[in-house]
Design an enzyme around this catalytic site. Structure first.
Site, short mmCIF file in Angstrom:
data_model
loop_
_atom_site.label_atom_id
_atom_site.label_comp_id
_atom_site.label_asym_id
_atom_site.label_seq_id
_atom_site.Cartn_x
_atom_site.Cartn_y
_atom_site.Cartn_z
N ASP A 1 0.82 -1.38 0.17
CA ASP A 1 0.07 -0.09 0.07
C ASP A 1 0.67 1.13 0.11
O ASP A 1 1.75 1.28 0.79
CB ASP A 1 -0.88 0.04 1.16
CG ASP A 1 -2.18 -0.81 0.99
OD1 ASP A 1 -3.10 -0.31 0.13
OD2 ASP A 1 -2.12 -1.85 1.70
N ASP B 1 -12.33 -3.98 4.08
CA ASP B 1 -13.17 -3.27 4.48
C ASP B 1 -14.69 -3.81 4.35
O ASP B 1 -15.65 -3.13 4.60
CB ASP B 1 -13.09 -1.89 3.81
CG ASP B 1 -12.00 -0.82 4.21
OD1 ASP B 1 -11.60 -1.18 5.43
OD2 ASP B 1 -11.54 -0.20 3.62
#
Length: 566
Positions: free
Chosen positions: A97, A339
């Site tokens: 990321d 998520d």
């Protein structure tokens, strides 16, 4: 141009709960290294590892306080280097990321910026003086809302200014209009690429450019008096100038893959601004459009909640992205990330048809056009949490929503909603075995283990030929096989009967070979007719499938992969 990533299969790892090698209850980099042989045997070859940079962990590591250091809970920089080296020795590539939109408020840049208005670091962030309202009160520079429903501005007394933060107040936004800041962030990217990583998933990339006029939004205000007007800091033209510079100065000099996170609501046309094969800065972009096609939403509670997969909407979403991009850009496909709810709980039936529905979802996604990404635990059919106490949840979103609606709904209703929608669903410890703590750690884990780990775990499924895990292995082996790779990687993708309410069926065609993937998304027997009579069944979600086309009688959550012989 090298395009190895078109043939890759990605696997997202949430490091905090993947595997704990040092016995402190928290997953770590050595734990990932320890499990590389498992990942190699699974058939994946591109590992997306969530952020492990030094961080106060206000937002699970996306609030970075040092881009060049590994947070001690995950290990050391040498551990990261060992992981990269060991992965490469097994033919596995690693992407990280890359958090470009903001830092932590504990980053040395921001510590200096908020202290010293004349420092270079001050220019790295977005500062504005406040306003005085009719009552003589100091108010933020604009009425813009953050994504967390409060103001997009936070007051800093030391400089008598507000800094912009579209997420948490502990995550100040970076000022990409400042050339010195852009160079510092490009140095970060070069550092990790020179360490050997194979690319990036670029976090929250749509928000790097802000509307520098800093004018109030005319959108209606929310209950907090703020305007949730994302157009003030999403997909603005200057963003693509910044990304072009990043590509020209950094990305094009390495044989890597880049995936931008543009989130829900982005159209295929908008995605081309990021990932057009000729002009885009990235190789592909993630969208969330397909993640909530079942009548529920993470942001709202309804009573009673009617949970039913909208198969037509799901099909049309995948088809729209294929049709909008396939001739100009590459696609990633996935069911969930860190998520989202667990997909077998979202679109399958983990209670009555756990195994066939998990296998059905595997067939449906992993033979589509694009680079697939699975999320850790998906390959064994991990489910949503079975938590019984509100205190079991760690997701800050759960706590905030509960406080806002606790007087409107009984606790039992809210607990059902949280068990369906919470981000904790994807963040429970990986279920490695039936040993205590699911074999994740010798100590009580940082997140509560799902109670079904004794039945759903890697060790048990590894030895079961009919397991979900072995089905995933078989699907990935088929996808990569010499005979079928041309049709699955480059073949045409076309929906069949897109308005059928129960069946998700599509055709893949290339070089004279035709494959049908036909999936029943319901818990009932369903008839479906395909335009072929002679087929060979390559894979099924049931061990005893013997389809007799053209009319197929599909059992609950039955999915078949058919090679047309005529």
């Amino acid at each position: 141009m090298k395009t190895w990533w078109k043939e890759a299969v990605g696997y997202q790892i949430y490091p905090r709960t993947f595997y704990d090698a040092n016995g402190d209850g928290i997953g770590d980099l050595k734990g990932i290294t320890f499990k590389l042989d498992y990942l190699k045997a699974l058939g994946v070859d591109l590992l997306w590892i969530g952020p492990f940079f030094k961080s106060p962990m206000d937002d699970n590591g996306y609030d970075v306080s040092d881009y060049y250091a590994v947070d001690p809970i995950f290990g050391t920089l040498d551990d990261a280097r060992e992981l990269i080296q060991e992965a490469h020795q097994r033919g596995l590539r690693i992407i990280l990321d890359l958090v470009l939109n903001h830092t932590s408020d504990e980053h040395p840049w921001f510590i200096e910026a908020r202290r010293n208005q004349d420092s270079e670091e001050h220019s790295y962030y977005i500062w504005k003086k406040g306003r005085i309202n009719a009552q003589g009160q100091r108010i933020p520079p604009t009425n813009w809302s953050s994504f967390f429903s409060d103001s997009a501005w936070c007051y800093n007394a030391a400089t008598d200014e507000y800094y912009m933060k579209i997420f948490s107040e502990k995550m100040p936004d970076l000022n990409w209009a400042e050339p010195k800041l852009r160079e510092r962030m490009m140095e970060v990217a070069r550092f990790w690429l020179d360490e050997g990583v194979d690319g990036f998933r670029v976090d929250a990339v749509a928000h790097l450019a802000k509307d520098l006029r800093f004018e109030d939004s005319t959108m209606p205000l929310d209950a907090q008096g703020n305007a949730p007007d994302w157009s003030k800091f999403s997909n603005l033209p200057a963003l693509f100038d910044y990304l072009d510079e990043l590509k020209d100065q950094v990305l094009r000099h390495y044989d890597i893959v880049t995936v931008g996170e543009v989130g829900g609501g982005a159209s295929p046309d908008m995605a081309l601004n990021y990932a057009d094969a000729q002009t885009g800065a990235f190789n592909m972009v993630f969208t969330f459009d397909h993640c909530w096609a079942n009548g529920i939403s993470a942001g709202t509670v309804s009573f009673p909640e009617q949970v039913k997969t909208d198969v037509i909407a799901l099909k049309k979403t995948f088809a729209a992205w294929y049709e909008g991009l396939h001739e100009r850009a590459w696609l990633p496909v996935y069911w969930l990330n860190h998520d989202h709810p667990r997909v077998v709980s979202q679109y399958g039936d983990p209670v009555h048809y756990h195994k066939p529905s998990a296998k059905m979802l595997c067939n449906t996604l992993y033979l589509m056009y694009g680079t697939p990404f699975m999320y850790n635990g998906e390959e064994i059919g991990m489910t949503n949490v079975d938590y019984t106490e509100l205190s079991d949840f760690q997701d800050v979103w759960v706590k905030n929503l509960y406080e806002g609606v606790k007087d409107q709904y009984p606790l039992a209703v809210l607990m059902d909603h949280f068990r369906r929608t919470s981000r904790d669903n994807a963040r429970t410890p990986m279920q490695w075995s039936a040993a205590p703590n699911a074999g994740f750690s010798m100590r009580t884990p940082v997140s509560k283990v799902n109670g079904n780990y004794r039945a759903i775990n890697v060790e048990a499924q590894d030895q079961d030929p009919d397991s979900i895990l072995n089905h995933y292995r078989a699907v990935l082996k088929l996808r990569k096989s010499a005979e079928y790779k041309p049709v699955f990687i480059e073949g045409e993708f076309a929906l069949l009967d897109e308005d059928h309410p129960d069946v998700f069926a599509y055709r893949r065609v290339n070089s004279g070979k035709t494959i049908f993937v036909v999936s029943n998304f319901t818990g009932k027997d369903t008839e479906y007719t395909i335009p072929a009579r002679h087929v060979r069944c390559l894979l099924s979600s049931y061990p005893d499938s013997h389809p007799q086309p053209p009319k197929l009688i599909l059992r609950p959550f039955e999915s078949v992969v058919l090679d047309v012989l005529e």
